[in-house]
Design an enzyme around this catalytic site. Sequence first.
Site, short mmCIF file in Angstrom:
data_model
loop_
_atom_site.label_atom_id
_atom_site.label_comp_id
_atom_site.label_asym_id
_atom_site.label_seq_id
_atom_site.Cartn_x
_atom_site.Cartn_y
_atom_site.Cartn_z
N ARG A 140 24.28 28.35 35.65
CA ARG A 140 23.66 27.11 35.14
C ARG A 140 22.15 27.34 35.02
O ARG A 140 21.44 27.37 36.03
CB ARG A 140 23.96 25.98 36.12
CG ARG A 140 23.49 24.59 35.71
CD ARG A 140 24.22 23.55 36.49
NE ARG A 140 25.63 23.60 36.14
CZ ARG A 140 26.17 23.06 35.06
NH1 ARG A 140 25.41 22.37 34.21
NH2 ARG A 140 27.46 23.16 34.81
N THR A 197 21.06 27.17 26.97
CA THR A 197 21.51 27.25 28.35
C THR A 197 22.33 28.52 28.44
O THR A 197 22.69 29.12 27.42
CB THR A 197 22.41 26.05 28.72
OG1 THR A 197 23.45 25.95 27.76
CG2 THR A 197 21.63 24.76 28.78
N GLU A 228 6.28 33.99 41.50
CA GLU A 228 5.53 33.36 40.40
C GLU A 228 4.86 34.44 39.56
O GLU A 228 4.35 35.43 40.09
CB GLU A 228 4.47 32.42 40.97
CG GLU A 228 5.05 31.09 41.41
CD GLU A 228 4.01 30.15 42.00
OE1 GLU A 228 2.81 30.50 42.02
OE2 GLU A 228 4.41 29.07 42.44
N TYR A 256 9.95 34.49 46.47
CA TYR A 256 8.99 33.85 45.56
C TYR A 256 8.45 34.88 44.59
O TYR A 256 8.12 35.99 45.00
CB TYR A 256 7.82 33.23 46.35
CG TYR A 256 7.83 31.73 46.22
CD1 TYR A 256 7.71 31.15 44.96
CD2 TYR A 256 7.99 30.91 47.33
CE1 TYR A 256 7.76 29.77 44.82
CE2 TYR A 256 8.04 29.54 47.19
CZ TYR A 256 7.93 28.97 45.93
OH TYR A 256 7.99 27.63 45.79
N ASP A 315 18.07 24.95 19.24
CA ASP A 315 18.63 24.86 20.59
C ASP A 315 20.12 25.18 20.46
O ASP A 315 20.91 24.34 20.02
CB ASP A 315 18.39 23.44 21.12
CG ASP A 315 19.02 23.21 22.49
OD1 ASP A 315 19.86 24.03 22.91
OD2 ASP A 315 18.67 22.19 23.12
N LYS A 357 27.30 27.58 29.09
CA LYS A 357 28.33 26.92 28.28
C LYS A 357 29.22 28.01 27.67
O LYS A 357 29.91 28.69 28.42
CB LYS A 357 27.67 26.01 27.25
CG LYS A 357 26.85 24.87 27.91
CD LYS A 357 26.31 23.90 26.90
CE LYS A 357 25.63 22.71 27.57
NZ LYS A 357 24.18 22.90 27.75
#
Length: 417
Positions: A236, A227, A57, A55, A201, A230
């Site tokens: 991903r 992303t 954060e 974790y 984008d 691609k």
Amino acid sequence: MLGYWKYLEKSDPEIYSMIQKEEHRQQSMLGMIASENHASPAVLVAAGSCLTNKYAEGLPGKRYYGGCEHVDEVEELAIERCKELFGCEHANVQPHSGTQANMAVYFSQLEPGDNVLAMNLSHGGHLSHGFNINFSGKLYNFFSYGVKRDSETIDYDQMSELAKEHKPKLIVCGASAYPRTINFEKIVQIAHENGARVLADIAHIAGLVCTGLHPDPIPSCEFVTSTTHKTLRGPRAGTIMCKKEYTKTINSAVFPGMQGGPLCHVIAAKAVAFAEAIRPDFKEYAKQIINNCQALAEALLSKGFRLCTGGTDNHLVLVDLRSYNEKLTGAQVETWLHDAGIVVNKNLIPYDTRKATETSGVRIGTPALTTRGMKESHMEQIAEWIDLVLASEGDEKVVSNIRNDTIALCRQYPIPG
Ligand code: DSN
């Protein structure tokens, strides 16, 4: 990693066998979905590592948990590599996906109900660019520009008129089914004349942008999202690049605004992919994606297919099936080609009269086959197979013969690693 696989086989044979089947599917079929690729073994190992257990954060050096010393290093390196790769002033590498990257930019810039201008989904845009049942379309007041009926290229005049009329706070550009170059400078000019900022984008074209093979939005646009899986060929996930002045607002929109703990294992995999894309051979790869796509376009045109916009400048072609055979739907063609070992997706074409589940088009991309080492001659061969399958209207014998051929080609060009 081999040890991990044996462990999985023993402890969960069902999931193990499903993953094996998927690996076999990918190895034995020609993946031509324009938004897919084959990440390197190094990316896969990082994404499958023990970093998933942590974790973290917050941001490196400012976490809400102890024990973050190593994931801090990983995230710092991912940020530095992202900045080096794209030449951006600030990067946040935590978004889990491209949609979440867009969400964070919206949260940082907009209030619910604000006007936004983006590309029409049915002309090649994206769900997160204001589709009415997506969070974006529900929260904000999106207006959409599209492509011209004749050239099927982006209608910058319409964009300008809509910007004047609606005074959006943000203009979103970038697309998921647009085969031509996007003029970011023109969009920025329209935005700035109308008091708007720009979000580019670049999910689809990131691998072309970072290698200089597509005009670069980083110098002119306030925000750039992508992303990483691609044309960029990473895990991903998503990433945000922006001007320095937006560092604080973007970081806090990501956490705590939009998501909790980052996926440290995926951030490590993004760092690996950014480093791979910085290497000179990645530019060769990106160039070959375009060369392959142009060879595919030429071959399809020579067989009588109509391509939206008449061709391609990037990694994808959008085939209008109507001119080849009025009866064909994208859904039907997707199934026939799949059975022949060629994986594509049905896609609306601009001004399509069919529904999104049927469509009059298919979208075909070259990033994944280029990763396997295929070249222009293979694209010509694939165009011929597509022609044979469609000319036969999916005849079982034709499809099954071609399936044998596609298996043979896949064996010759295994997925690297
Ligand atoms: N990015 C989309 C695609 O191009 O396939 C899916 O959201």
